[in-house]
Write a protein that holds these residues in place. Structure first.
Motif, mmCIF file in Angstrom:
data_model
loop_
_atom_site.group_PDB
_atom_site.id
_atom_site.type_symbol
_atom_site.label_atom_id
_atom_site.label_comp_id
_atom_site.label_asym_id
_atom_site.label_seq_id
_atom_site.Cartn_x
_atom_site.Cartn_y
_atom_site.Cartn_z
ATOM 1 N N VAL A 126 79.780 -83.509 29.952
ATOM 2 C CA VAL A 126 79.899 -83.810 28.520
ATOM 3 C C VAL A 126 80.988 -82.898 27.971
ATOM 4 O O VAL A 126 80.932 -81.675 28.150
ATOM 5 N N GLY A 127 81.972 -83.494 27.323
ATOM 6 C CA GLY A 127 83.085 -82.713 26.788
ATOM 7 C C GLY A 127 82.758 -82.107 25.431
ATOM 8 O O GLY A 127 81.800 -82.522 24.768
ATOM 9 N N ALA A 128 83.541 -81.119 24.999
ATOM 10 C CA ALA A 128 83.370 -80.519 23.677
ATOM 11 C C ALA A 128 83.578 -81.596 22.610
ATOM 12 O O ALA A 128 84.549 -82.349 22.670
ATOM 13 N N GLY A 129 82.640 -81.693 21.656
ATOM 14 C CA GLY A 129 82.751 -82.676 20.581
ATOM 15 C C GLY A 129 82.265 -84.066 20.966
ATOM 16 O O GLY A 129 82.256 -84.972 20.137
ATOM 17 N N GLU A 130 81.840 -84.217 22.211
ATOM 18 C CA GLU A 130 81.400 -85.534 22.688
ATOM 19 C C GLU A 130 79.877 -85.666 22.604
ATOM 20 O O GLU A 130 79.155 -84.686 22.770
ATOM 21 N N VAL A 131 79.403 -86.884 22.352
ATOM 22 C CA VAL A 131 77.961 -87.144 22.361
ATOM 23 C C VAL A 131 77.669 -88.154 23.466
ATOM 24 O O VAL A 131 78.178 -89.276 23.439
ATOM 25 N N VAL A 132 76.877 -87.742 24.435
ATOM 26 C CA VAL A 132 76.499 -88.616 25.544
ATOM 27 C C VAL A 132 75.002 -88.862 25.463
ATOM 28 O O VAL A 132 74.213 -87.913 25.326
ATOM 29 N N ALA A 133 74.603 -90.133 25.524
ATOM 30 C CA ALA A 133 73.183 -90.478 25.443
ATOM 31 C C ALA A 133 72.602 -90.663 26.837
ATOM 32 O O ALA A 133 73.306 -91.067 27.761
ATOM 33 N N VAL A 134 71.317 -90.334 26.956
ATOM 34 C CA VAL A 134 70.581 -90.578 28.200
ATOM 35 C C VAL A 134 69.440 -91.531 27.876
ATOM 36 O O VAL A 134 68.604 -91.238 27.024
ATOM 37 N N LEU A 135 69.442 -92.679 28.535
ATOM 38 C CA LEU A 135 68.414 -93.678 28.294
ATOM 39 C C LEU A 135 67.639 -93.949 29.578
ATOM 40 O O LEU A 135 68.105 -93.629 30.670
ATOM 41 N N GLY A 136 66.489 -94.581 29.404
ATOM 42 C CA GLY A 136 65.681 -94.936 30.578
ATOM 43 C C GLY A 136 64.229 -95.046 30.179
ATOM 44 O O GLY A 136 63.825 -94.499 29.152
ATOM 45 N N LEU A 194 74.074 -83.692 24.435
ATOM 46 C CA LEU A 194 73.381 -84.596 25.355
ATOM 47 C C LEU A 194 72.125 -85.075 24.635
ATOM 48 O O LEU A 194 71.246 -84.279 24.293
ATOM 49 N N LEU A 195 72.081 -86.367 24.374
ATOM 50 C CA LEU A 195 71.078 -86.959 23.492
ATOM 51 C C LEU A 195 70.162 -87.883 24.280
ATOM 52 O O LEU A 195 70.573 -88.967 24.701
ATOM 53 N N VAL A 196 68.911 -87.453 24.505
ATOM 54 C CA VAL A 196 67.914 -88.334 25.113
ATOM 55 C C VAL A 196 67.300 -89.159 23.995
ATOM 56 O O VAL A 196 66.824 -88.603 23.004
ATOM 57 N N GLU A 197 67.339 -90.481 24.150
ATOM 58 C CA GLU A 197 66.905 -91.297 23.017
ATOM 59 C C GLU A 197 66.591 -92.716 23.463
ATOM 60 O O GLU A 197 67.311 -93.278 24.285
#
Ligand SMILES: Nc1ncnc2c1ncn2[C@@H]1O[C@H](COP(=O)(O)OP(=O)(O)OP(=O)(O)O)[C@@H](O)[C@H]1O
Ligand SMILES: [Mg+2]
Length: 233
Positions: free
Chosen positions: A24-34, A188-191
């Motif tokens: 995950v880069g600086a300023g980036e939002v990555v979601a984790v789904l499942g 890092l966004l679990v959602e």
């Protein structure tokens, strides 16, 4: 900013994560789904150091933090907002935020609260009230604000939409990428809430049985067939 290679962890004899790679880069939002139980919370706990890393490497802005225990990870800049939020109900907003600044240790800035209140006006209004009887949405905002007080480089959010009214979910969805950009934080966004994910994230990782099985740009979340196959709804 956050770079993980072949992360493995679990509980007792039960292995849960079977080798996760992610960046995950600086300023980036990555979601984790499942689906439920695939290991999303376990992944965030492992990154935060709440659960021991069994093998693999976690790098934070080039620094290898794999061997660090939880408070050293926090001090290095990994902030974790756990599922259920974990705010202190008897403490006021300001007291909760003060606890948050401790994670940063000597890096903490005195003017941080004013800065953060500009993103959360409701917290400014209620700054002297105990947080215990706040709405779910306000408590979630406080949990995120408290994490920001530690001036993190990485922010781990576990299901921020849980138990929150739809209009606040939407608000938080808009806020997360603004915060990420403003402070250059890797989020890092679990959602499971796709409305929130589609507003907040640029990229989505899909997990199944302790592995990342797919990575797609958020724009492709509109593809219902793909989504159904990935989440096996
Ligand atoms: N404290 C624990 N002790 C033993 N096993 C656990 C513990 N916490 C989770 N597990 C198991 O680890 C696996 C992954 O759980 P985890 O909580 O990471 O899933 P999740 O993807 O976050 O699910 P959810 O969507 O329900 O939050 C599950 O099989 C779960 O039963
Ligand atoms: Mg979970």
């Amino acid at each position: 900013m956050l770079d993980c290679k072949d992360i493995r962890s679990g509980y007792g004899h039960l292995p849960v994560l079977h080798g996760i790679d992610l960046t995950v880069g600086a300023g980036e939002v990555v979601a984790v789904l499942g689906r439920n139980g695939v290991g999303k919370t376990t992944l965030l706990k492992t990154l935060a150091g709440a659960l021991a890393l069994r093998s693999g490497a976690i790098r934070l802005g080039g620094q290898d933090v794999s061997a660090f225990v939880a408070h050293r990870r926090a001090r290095s800049g990994i902030a974790h907002v756990p599922q259920g939020r974990g705010i202190f109900g008897r403490l006021t907003v300001e007291e909760n935020l003060t606890v948050g600044t401790r994670a940063a240790g000597s890096r903490a800035r005195k003017d941080m609260f004013d800065d953060i209140f500009s993103f959360f006006p409701v917290l400014r209004e209620r700054r002297s009230e105990p947080a215990g009887n706040f709405s779910g949405g306000q408590q979630q905002q406080l949990a995120i604000a408290r994490a920001l007080c530690g001036e993190p480089k990485v922010l781990l959010l576990d299901e921020p939409s849980e138990g929150i009214q739809p209009n606040i979910v939407h608000e938080i969805g808009e806020l997360i990428p603004r915060l990420a950009r403003q402070y250059g934080i890797a989020v890092l966004l679990v959602e499971q809430n796709l409305d929130l994910v589609s507003h907040a994230a640029t990229r989505c990782l899909f997990m199944d049985k302790g592995r990342v099985v797919h990575s797609v740009p958020t724009s492709e979340l509109g593809d219902e067939a793909l989504l159904k196959s990935l989440l096996a709804l």
